[in-house]
Design a protein around this motif. Structure first.
Motif, PDB file in Angstrom:
ATOM      1  N   VAL A  72       0.846  -1.188   0.000  1.00 17.56           N
ATOM      2  CA  VAL A  72       0.000   0.000   0.000  1.00 17.56           C
ATOM      3  C   VAL A  72       0.885   1.242   0.000  1.00 17.56           C
ATOM      4  O   VAL A  72       1.918   1.272   0.678  1.00 17.56           O
ATOM      5  N   GLU A  73       0.456   2.233  -0.737  1.00 21.61           N
ATOM      6  CA  GLU A  73       1.194   3.491  -0.796  1.00 21.61           C
ATOM      7  C   GLU A  73       1.396   4.040   0.624  1.00 21.61           C
ATOM      8  O   GLU A  73       0.428   4.214   1.359  1.00 21.61           O
ATOM      9  N   ARG A  74       2.611   4.266   1.009  1.00 20.46           N
ATOM     10  CA  ARG A  74       2.978   4.727   2.352  1.00 20.46           C
ATOM     11  C   ARG A  74       2.350   3.859   3.441  1.00 20.46           C
ATOM     12  O   ARG A  74       2.061   4.325   4.536  1.00 20.46           O
ATOM     13  N   GLY A  75       2.104   2.612   3.147  1.00 16.42           N
ATOM     14  CA  GLY A  75       1.323   1.731   4.011  1.00 16.42           C
ATOM     15  C   GLY A  75       1.650   1.790   5.492  1.00 16.42           C
ATOM     16  O   GLY A  75       0.768   2.073   6.311  1.00 16.42           O
ATOM     17  N   PRO A  76       2.907   1.515   5.871  1.00 20.00           N
ATOM     18  CA  PRO A  76       3.225   1.455   7.299  1.00 20.00           C
ATOM     19  C   PRO A  76       2.938   2.761   8.033  1.00 20.00           C
ATOM     20  O   PRO A  76       2.789   2.769   9.254  1.00 20.00           O
ATOM     21  N   ASP A  77       2.828   3.897   7.280  1.00 18.84           N
ATOM     22  CA  ASP A  77       2.530   5.166   7.939  1.00 18.84           C
ATOM     23  C   ASP A  77       1.029   5.369   8.094  1.00 18.84           C
ATOM     24  O   ASP A  77       0.594   6.415   8.575  1.00 18.84           O
ATOM     25  N   ARG A  78       0.239   4.406   7.652  1.00 17.75           N
ATOM     26  CA  ARG A  78      -1.212   4.650   7.615  1.00 17.75           C
ATOM     27  C   ARG A  78      -1.991   3.594   8.405  1.00 17.75           C
ATOM     28  O   ARG A  78      -3.114   3.263   8.048  1.00 17.75           O
ATOM     29  N   MET A  79      -1.384   3.076   9.450  1.00 14.78           N
ATOM     30  CA  MET A  79      -2.020   2.030  10.235  1.00 14.78           C
ATOM     31  C   MET A  79      -3.419   2.466  10.668  1.00 14.78           C
ATOM     32  O   MET A  79      -3.618   3.608  11.105  1.00 14.78           O
ATOM     33  N   GLY A  80      -4.381   1.577  10.534  1.00 12.26           N
ATOM     34  CA  GLY A  80      -5.729   1.862  10.983  1.00 12.26           C
ATOM     35  C   GLY A  80      -6.624   2.450   9.906  1.00 12.26           C
ATOM     36  O   GLY A  80      -7.851   2.423  10.014  1.00 12.26           O
ATOM     37  N   GLU A  81      -6.022   2.972   8.822  1.00 11.33           N
ATOM     38  CA  GLU A  81      -6.853   3.518   7.743  1.00 11.33           C
ATOM     39  C   GLU A  81      -7.616   2.401   7.040  1.00 11.33           C
ATOM     40  O   GLU A  81      -7.173   1.254   7.005  1.00 11.33           O
ATOM     41  N   ILE A  82      -8.748   2.784   6.456  1.00 12.85           N
ATOM     42  CA  ILE A  82      -9.567   1.776   5.786  1.00 12.85           C
ATOM     43  C   ILE A  82      -9.497   1.981   4.268  1.00 12.85           C
ATOM     44  O   ILE A  82      -9.649   3.104   3.779  1.00 12.85           O
ATOM     45  N   LEU A  83      -9.240   0.898   3.563  1.00 13.92           N
ATOM     46  CA  LEU A  83      -9.145   0.952   2.102  1.00 13.92           C
ATOM     47  C   LEU A  83     -10.321   0.195   1.492  1.00 13.92           C
ATOM     48  O   LEU A  83     -10.894  -0.693   2.108  1.00 13.92           O
ATOM     49  N   GLU A  84     -10.614   0.564   0.264  1.00 15.49           N
ATOM     50  CA  GLU A  84     -11.716  -0.079  -0.433  1.00 15.49           C
ATOM     51  C   GLU A  84     -11.182  -0.889  -1.611  1.00 15.49           C
ATOM     52  O   GLU A  84     -10.424  -0.373  -2.436  1.00 15.49           O
ATOM     53  N   PHE A  85     -11.546  -2.167  -1.673  1.00 15.45           N
ATOM     54  CA  PHE A  85     -11.095  -3.052  -2.750  1.00 15.45           C
ATOM     55  C   PHE A  85     -12.301  -3.469  -3.594  1.00 15.45           C
ATOM     56  O   PHE A  85     -13.088  -4.297  -3.160  1.00 15.45           O
ATOM     57  N   PRO A  86     -12.437  -2.902  -4.799  1.00 20.41           N
ATOM     58  CA  PRO A  86     -13.559  -3.317  -5.643  1.00 20.41           C
ATOM     59  C   PRO A  86     -13.378  -4.779  -6.056  1.00 20.41           C
ATOM     60  O   PRO A  86     -12.256  -5.246  -6.232  1.00 20.41           O
ATOM     61  N   VAL A  87     -14.481  -5.466  -6.156  1.00 21.29           N
ATOM     62  CA  VAL A  87     -14.457  -6.868  -6.550  1.00 21.29           C
ATOM     63  C   VAL A  87     -15.222  -6.992  -7.852  1.00 21.29           C
ATOM     64  O   VAL A  87     -16.223  -6.306  -8.047  1.00 21.29           O
ATOM     65  N   ILE A  88     -14.757  -7.847  -8.740  1.00 28.64           N
ATOM     66  CA  ILE A  88     -15.454  -8.016 -10.006  1.00 28.64           C
ATOM     67  C   ILE A  88     -16.839  -8.590  -9.708  1.00 28.64           C
ATOM     68  O   ILE A  88     -16.971  -9.579  -8.995  1.00 28.64           O
ATOM     69  N   ASP A  89     -17.877  -7.973 -10.238  1.00 27.89           N
ATOM     70  CA  ASP A  89     -19.265  -8.423 -10.044  1.00 27.89           C
ATOM     71  C   ASP A  89     -19.657  -8.488  -8.569  1.00 27.89           C
ATOM     72  O   ASP A  89     -20.277  -9.459  -8.129  1.00 27.89           O
ATOM     73  N   GLY A  90     -19.281  -7.515  -7.788  1.00 32.49           N
ATOM     74  CA  GLY A  90     -19.714  -7.571  -6.388  1.00 32.49           C
ATOM     75  C   GLY A  90     -19.489  -6.240  -5.698  1.00 32.49           C
ATOM     76  O   GLY A  90     -18.959  -5.287  -6.282  1.00 32.49           O
ATOM     77  N   GLU A  91     -19.922  -6.156  -4.456  1.00 33.00           N
ATOM     78  CA  GLU A  91     -19.720  -4.954  -3.667  1.00 33.00           C
ATOM     79  C   GLU A  91     -18.252  -4.856  -3.262  1.00 33.00           C
ATOM     80  O   GLU A  91     -17.611  -5.873  -2.977  1.00 33.00           O
ATOM     81  N   PRO A  92     -17.700  -3.657  -3.204  1.00 35.39           N
ATOM     82  CA  PRO A  92     -16.302  -3.514  -2.778  1.00 35.39           C
ATOM     83  C   PRO A  92     -16.118  -4.039  -1.349  1.00 35.39           C
ATOM     84  O   PRO A  92     -17.023  -3.942  -0.533  1.00 35.39           O
ATOM     85  N   VAL A  93     -14.939  -4.593  -1.093  1.00 39.27           N
ATOM     86  CA  VAL A  93     -14.622  -5.083   0.247  1.00 39.27           C
ATOM     87  C   VAL A  93     -13.799  -4.009   0.948  1.00 39.27           C
ATOM     88  O   VAL A  93     -12.902  -3.420   0.341  1.00 39.27           O
ATOM     89  N   ARG A  94     -14.139  -3.748   2.214  1.00 34.52           N
ATOM     90  CA  ARG A  94     -13.395  -2.735   2.962  1.00 34.52           C
ATOM     91  C   ARG A  94     -12.442  -3.428   3.930  1.00 34.52           C
ATOM     92  O   ARG A  94     -12.817  -4.380   4.610  1.00 34.52           O
ATOM     93  N   ALA A  95     -11.216  -2.930   3.991  1.00 38.27           N
ATOM     94  CA  ALA A  95     -10.231  -3.571   4.865  1.00 38.27           C
ATOM     95  C   ALA A  95      -9.375  -2.517   5.546  1.00 38.27           C
ATOM     96  O   ALA A  95      -9.125  -1.443   5.002  1.00 38.27           O
TER      97      ALA A  95
END
Lengths: 1006, 414
Positions: free
Chosen positions: A966-989
């Protein structure tokens, strides 16, 4: 109506009659027949349909240059499309079917395109089928594909097998005609080891048919005695049915031998591919006769003059009852004389030359034949076969003088040396005006590794198309080839055999008959019979600017048929050169590509099929896995157990069980595929310091270190534990898939860059098995088996190794962990590994020991936040991206990738870096999903800010876990990202620490 | 030059096809052009075409040492796809694929683009993961792809043996709008349009030197005389290093021979393009019926276009295993093409240390599919000095470490 002559046929055995079928019709021939001669003997003139216009086609030639008589042979697992009838030997029960027609050979719907041919000149498809756009894929293209394509595809698995031979030889002679025999004799007499190959089943080539006389003997007698003497020489090997297929750089020659095509009842391999390394190659490949271009020259019944002669002399078959000869040279008179001698009618000999004055012409006149100099053919009477010939003056526009009844036209436009193999490896040609052909230029031969000529050319292949000069050239070529090996062999070749020539009148090149044929005739004068390329097509190509010979070829498809232009290329070139007003030698030839004759794919693949295709590499424990229900996964050339499902269990449940059992008790892993490279020598320390980002020279004997290897570009390419065995010996573990690659890369550096360093590398991957024992009870288990070894926490600390014995097997135990548990990896000699495995299993039974597969391994390493080469890395990821700064030495001046890692983009704070990812709903993130960012980039693509690199269901945590960059990942602990899924609702992590299990390492250090 | 249509063909049929004009003129070089492109392959000609069409720059010459389209344009396996992983690659290859869709109509020359679908087989778990990732990436890049299972693979291509035994097919990355085109026609169609726009396509004209003045390019020395130019584009694939040398700089390019072959033609039996990276080979069936097969690149640098055998053997072996029915077909012809490989296997579309001199090279084993996109972007770069399609493909990336590496499928697993 049988066309078999009452007598004659030097190659057939009239006492052995063979039954075969053609298009379902039962027919008979003799042993020694080709399918072509047997069909001709049965009166079968029509044999196929052309590629583009579906025109009726009969036999033209008698050898591999045949463009028309292509058949589907056999059925099911032995079906072969596009087999040339002229080179197919007859056998009892042979099944042949003609091709490219519907519903039948005689009545082909596709022939309608022949009627429309004026609308379908060369390249018409580049100018049409443009609208509507969707029609190309859905309407036009399917129709074109269906009408093209010649033979039917085989639909069953090939039931035959094939093999390869490797051989090194002093002199390889390709071609077993009289020139090949003479060359082989000369080379063998000089002391060279000789391999002589001939594509036909019989030795001797054309000479017996042409009636040559050598050393006072008939050709037949001379061939017999020469064969006898060659066979008696221990340094000569000979093979018939073997084609010189291709010559590659440095004298690497491929020969294609057909062993059972003529005798399918034998169970030996069908074909054999010979890979020959020859000191010298002699090409005695002969010459190929050229057709003449006149209107209607594609009608069944129009044949090469030499082929007509072949069918009469070799097979006792009459191609026609009344033949018209059309020639521009003396050789075709031999056909006239042969036909007369066989009692067949020769309606006329039309000689395009103004005069016919040679001895052969005289002989023809003496025999009472009607020789007509200065004449040509204006057209052919007849639709599906030749019924008559319209005669005209050659120097006219085709005004018909008279019409001769005839059922066969024997044409000869002169001879072209078969220069293919000479050209494959870079030999050059020069144009010979007198003979109107390209011949090998002896001054520009193909060269071998030493830069010296590696090929000689013998006989008519050199352009010497008369037997006297041919034999002289062949003998000389053989002597030269023998000599090129050095004088050491000390023997001297005998004298050259003497051929007797009757003398001849020079040929006169004729590229169009008659010379001023109008368009209507040129549009009916075929150059390429199979692909339907006519004189008018080449003219059109030239007019439209396709002036390069390659453009003309590709635009018209001239010479691109299955005969690869053996009959058509020179004739087409001549027409092109005439159109461009440039000499033929300036127009040049297209490139000669291997193979000389098409080679069966199965023969190229050889033995390596099914089980033998990339044989599975097996660990010493493989059989146990197989017997215990392993669900396999291919890893490199290995197969590894993915998991061991027990009865009724799903693979997913098996993985879960294996993980939990290991984490709570003890698990057993076959890690034998792990790469093991021993690096040894006085310079091994500094070598490894260059290869690894870590400092390996300071590692103490008895200790291990986790090492990283980068490419010169700074990207992580492999990882593994390195153990120092003694002062100058290291054992480098690599990834399973990386062992060979890393070994090769070490050798490359040592051989090209650090060639003066004293380092030796040995790949001992298969010499040692490796068994992982992991879990809180691991030490208990080992103590049971090896009471003499002290594997206690102090005696064998984390990242140390020791030698000893477990269950009476000598072992080396590494205290390392890829699971995060207390773990030992045990190396044992491959031969004793299975015994050790069994003893571990037995001793582990009371502890609930569970064997686990690669997936449990992956899950456990991901739970622990360990990276996996190929998952977290993809050739674009640096160790720094993965938070592995600690494994990069700051104290070294240099290591592979160091400078690269200092580059601007590599130190960019915005790089994507390793983090853990935890879905908000506990689900498992999809493999390879991307985290989106706001907006689009300059190319309109959705912006991204990270991606999933590893994602699993964690049995330990009972939820989905993932690692990602993840871009600057280790500096962003706790942030939530959105992962679009093919033919489905995006998954949040959520971005989390990648170490999900035992972050303090208490378990692995236990 | 005359419009091509079915009607025109019929009309010409009634006058013995005497009325067809040259597809492209054969002009003598002039003293000066605004832009000179070196190399009349697909990329060079497409660049010239889009310079004229999109940017109104028509005082252009395209110089060719041999015959146009005679390099890799005329000796590749004609596959067109855009299912790339990295954004920059996907952008330029998808642009190219989109342009291919209408290229026949744009050029009034049937290049026979056949969007029959391209599938890349996954035969290891690692490949499955890799292609799933690509599918995710493609979805965000606007490239239509899909990961399909072995059942669908078999349905789309019945001649594949999906059950192995050695490497069972676990699935495939499927791009339904990928396909093939007639390679020669692409070069010929562009050349014809360039010529129609008044550009000079000059064959048999070898560049032997590059002239500069004050750090900018001023012209080229050729076997047919000196030619001045305002801007120069070098588009010569495997020979890029030589041209760069003439201009006094170096390129991170290696030239190796890539091997290919075709079988004898048979009736249609394969409607899609299949690439099998684990066993290493790919195959499609041409409209003529030949099975067109591509394999690996030789392991040594080389400028000859000759076929070598070791890769052919490896490739055919892999494909006989994947498509058992080809065993009794025959190899008709094999050949090699010289491909220009960069360190990250991605192309270079870039300005250079010499002012007004641009290079377009490094397409390696995948250039044909990119031709229209490459021409589009490179023309924009030459005309305006920048182009979003080319932005990531600059020479600077090698110095900065900003690689565009597509080798993920070649990664390894434990």
């Amino acid at each position: 109506m049988s066309r078999r002559l009452p007598k004659g046929g030097r190659l057939i055995d009239r006492s052995k009659s063979l039954g075969f079928s053609f298009n379902g019709k039962e027919m008979r021939g003799y042993a020694g027949d080709t399918l072509a001669s047997a069909l001709l003997a049965e009166g079968q003139v029509l044999m196929g349909r052309s590629f583009k216009h579906h025109r009726p086609r009969g036999i033209v030639a008698s050898g591999p240059e045949e463009p028309n008589a292509l058949m589907g042979l056999g059925r099911d697992g032995t079906f072969e499309p596009n087999a040339r009838a002229t080179t197919t030997e007859l056998f009892q029960g042979l099944e042949a079917r003609s091709q490219n027609h519907w519903p039948s050979l005689e009545n082909d719907f596709g022939a309608i395109s022949s009627m429309l041919s004026r609308f379908l000149p060369s390249g018409f498809y580049y100018k049409t089928f443009l609208w509507p756009r969707a029609f190309w894929k859905h309407v036009y293209e399917p129709a074109i594909r269906l009408s093209a394509g010649l033979g039917k595809p085989p639909m069953r698995r090939d039931t035959d097998h094939y093999e390869h031979f490797n051989i090194t030889i002093d002199v390889l002679v390709i071609g077993g005609g009289i020139s090949g025999l003479a060359a082989a004799s000369a080379a063998a007499e000089s002391g060279a080891d000789v391999l002589l190959v001939e594509q036909d089943p019989a030795w001797g080539g054309r000479a017996p048919v042409d009636g040559a006389r050598i050393d006072g003997m008939s050709a037949e007698e001379w061939i017999g005695s020469t064969l006898q003497s060659l066979q008696s020489m221990p340094n000569v090997r000979m093979r018939t049915r073997t084609t010189g297929s291709g010559i590659h750089d440095h004298g690497y020659v491929l020969l294609h031998e057909r062993l059972t095509d003529h005798a399918p009842e034998h169970s030996v391999p069908r074909h054999r591919l010979w890979k020959v390394r020859a000191g010298q190659v002699v090409a005695a490949t002969g010459a190929i006769e050229r057709p003449l271009s006149f209107a209607g020259n594609d009608r069944p019944g129009c044949m090469l003059a030499s082929a007509v002669r072949d069918y009469v002399v070799n097979y006792g078959v009459a191609p026609g009852e009344r033949t018209v000869i059309l020639t521009n040279n003396d050789d075709a008179y031999r056909t006239a004389l042969t036909l007369r001698e066989a009692g067949l009618g020769v309606s006329a000999v039309l000689d395009t030359r103004q005069q016919a004055t040679g001895p052969l012409a005289a002989a023809a006149r003496d025999a009472g034949l009607n020789v007509r100099p200065g004449c040509g053919i204006a057209g052919i009477v007849g639709r599906n076969r030749v019924d008559g010939v319209q005669v005209c003056r050659q120097d006219s526009d085709g005004e018909v003088i008279d019409v001769i009844q005839a059922d066969c036209v024997a044409m000869s436009g002169g001879w072209s040396p078969a220069t293919h193999v000479w050209c494959h490896a870079g030999g050059k040609l020069s144009w010979n005006d007198e003979a109107a052909h390209f011949a090998p230029d002896p001054a520009r031969p193909p060269t071998g590794v030493d830069g010296m000529a590696m090929m000689q050319v013998a006989g008519s292949a050199s352009g010497a198309i008369h037997s006297g000069t041919a034999l002289e050239s062949a003998h000389a070529a053989g002597v030269l080839a023998g000599k090129a090996l050095g004088e050491s062999r000390g023997r001297k070749a005998g004298r050259a055999p003497a051929g007797e020539d009757e003398g001849h009148q020079p040929m006169e090149p004729v590229w169009l008959v008659p010379a001023r044929a109008p368009y209507a005739k040129r549009a009916k004068s075929w150059l390429d019979f199979q692909n339907d390329v006519k004189v008018s097509d080449i003219e059109l190509a030239a007019r439209e600017g396709y002036e390069s010979v390659e453009h003309a070829k590709r635009y018209t498809t001239l010479g691109m048929a299955t005969d690869q232009g053996k009959l058509s290329n020179i004739n087409g070139l001549a027409i092109l050169s005439r159109e461009l007003g440039a000499p033929i030698e300036e127009v040049g030839t297209t490139t000669f590509r291997p193979p000389y004759v098409p080679v069966t794919m199965g023969a190229i693949a050889g033995e390596a099929r099914g089980e033998l295709f990339q044989p599975v590499r097996k660990t010493p424990i493989h059989e146990w896995h197989e017997a215990n229900g392993a669900h396999w996964e291919p890893v490199g050339h290995w197969r590894r157990p993915y998991a061991f499902p027990v009865q009724g269990e799903s693979v997913h449940d098996a993985v879960k069980r294996e993980v939990l059992a290991t984490r709570s008790g003890v698990g057993l892993l076959d890690a034998s595929t792990l790469g093991k490279l021993v690096v040894k020598g006085p310079d091994a320390a500094r070598f490894l310091d260059m290869l690894y980002t870590n400092m390996m020279s300071t590692l103490k004997p008895g200790k291990c270190r986790y090492g990283l290897m980068c490419s010169e570009n700074g990207f992580l390419v492999d990882d593994g534990v390195v153990a120092r065995l003694d002062g100058d010996t290291w054992l480098c573990h690599t990834t399973s898939g990386g062992a060979d690659r890393i070994h090769a890369s070490m050798e490359e550096w040592l051989q090209t860059e650090w060639w003066d360093w004293k380092v030796y590398v040995a790949n001992v991957t298969e010499q040692f098995a490796q068994i992982g024992v992991a879990g809180p009870r691991a030490r208990d288990l080992l103590n049971e088996l090896g009471p003499s070894m002290d594997l206690g926490r102090e005696a064998l600390s984390f990242m140390a190794w020791t030698d000893g014995a477990l269950g009476n097997v000598p072992v080396r135990v590494f205290r390392i962990s890829f699971s995060g548990e207390l773990s030992f990896e045990i190396a044992a000699p491959a031969g004793q590994a299975r015994a050790l495995w069994d003893r571990l299993l037995e001793a582990g039974r009371p502890l609930g020991m569970t064997p686990y597969g690669t997936e449990a391994l992956h899950v456990m390493r991901a739970e622990k936040g360990f990276i996996m080469i190929g998952d977290e890395t993809d050739g674009t990821v640096t160790p720094q991206d993965l938070g592995l700064h600690w494994a990069i030495s700051k104290r070294k001046d240099d290591f592979l990738g160091k400078r690269a890692q200092e580059r601007e983009h590599m130190t960019d704070p915005l790089r994507w870096r390793l983090v853990g990812l935890e879905t908000l709903d506990g689900s498992v993130l999809p493999d390879g999903a991307y985290a989106t960012d706001e907006g689009v980039n300059a190319n309109g693509q959705q912006k991204t800010q990270g991606r999933v690199t590893s994602t699993y269901y964690s049995p330990t945590l009972d939820r989905g876990i993932a690692m990602g960059l993840v871009e600057r990942g280790p500096d962003r602990m706790g942030e939530i990202l959105e992962f679009p899924v093919i033919d489905g609702e995006p998954v949040r992590a959520r971005i989390v620490n990648p170490v999900f299990h035992d972050p303090d390492g208490e378990k692995q250090n236990a | 030059m005359g419009h091509y249509s079915a009607l025109a063909v019929v009309r010409e049929a009634f006058r013995d096809h005497r009325g067809w004009q040259r597809a492209w003129k054969s002009p003598e070089p002039r003293r000066r052009y605004d832009v000179v492109i070196v190399g009349a392959g697909g990329h060079g000609l497409a660049t010239a075409y889009y310079l004229g069409k999109n940017h109104g720059i028509r005082n252009v010459a395209v110089l060719e040492k041999g015959w146009l389209g005679g390099g890799n344009t005329g000796r590749n396996t004609t596959i067109i796809r855009s299912n790339y992983l990295q954004d920059a690659s996907a952008a330029i290859y998808e642009k190219a694929r989109t342009l291919y869709e209408t290229l026949s109509q744009d050029l009034n020359y049937n290049v026979m683009f056949s969007p029959r679908g391209v599938m890349m087989l996954a035969q290891t778990e690692h490949e499955v993961r890799g292609y799933r990732r690509t599918a995710h990436a493609n979805a965000l890049q606007g490239v239509e792809t899909e990961f399909i299972g072995p059942g669908r693979v078999k349905e789309l291509c019945p001649i594949i043996e999906v059950r192995g035994p050695r490497y069972p097919v676990l699935g495939a990355l499927w791009q339904p709008r990928g396909g093939t085109a007639r390679h020669d026609a692409v070069a010929w169609g562009y050349a014809r349009k360039c010529s129609e726009m008044g550009m000079d396509v000059i064959q048999q004209c070898e560049v032997t030197g590059i002239r500069t003045s004050g750090g900018d390019v001023s012209g080229v020395v050729t076997t047919r005389g000196d030619i001045d130019c305002g801007k120069l584009g070098i588009v010569v694939a495997g020979h890029s290093g030589h041209l760069a040398d003439m201009a006094g700089f170096r390129l991170p390019i290696e030239s190796v021979a890539l091997q290919a072959l075709v079988s004898e033609p048979i009736k249609p039996c394969m409607d899609v393009v299949v690439m099998a990276n684990t066993v290493h080979g790919y195959m499609s069936q041409s409209d003529k019926g030949e099975m067109v097969i591509g394999g690996g690149a030789d392991g040594f640098n080389n400028y000859t276009q000759r076929g070598s055998f070791s890769h052919i053997e490896e490739t055919v072996r892999a494909l006989v295993e994947t498509f058992p029915m080809i065993s009794r077909l025959k190899m008709l012809r094999q050949w090699g093409g010289i491909v220009d490989m960069t360190g990250d296997r991605s192309p270079i579309l870039s300005g250079t240390p010499v002012g007004n001199l641009f290079v377009n090279c490094g397409w390696g084993t995948g250039g044909f599919k990119a031709i229209p996109g490459s021409g589009w972007g490179f023309a924009e770069l030459m005309a305006k000095g920048e182009s979003p399609l080319c932005a990531e493909f600059g020479l600077d990336r090698f110095r900065e470490g900003r690689f565009i590496d597509e080798s993920v499928a070649a990664g390894v697993a434990h």
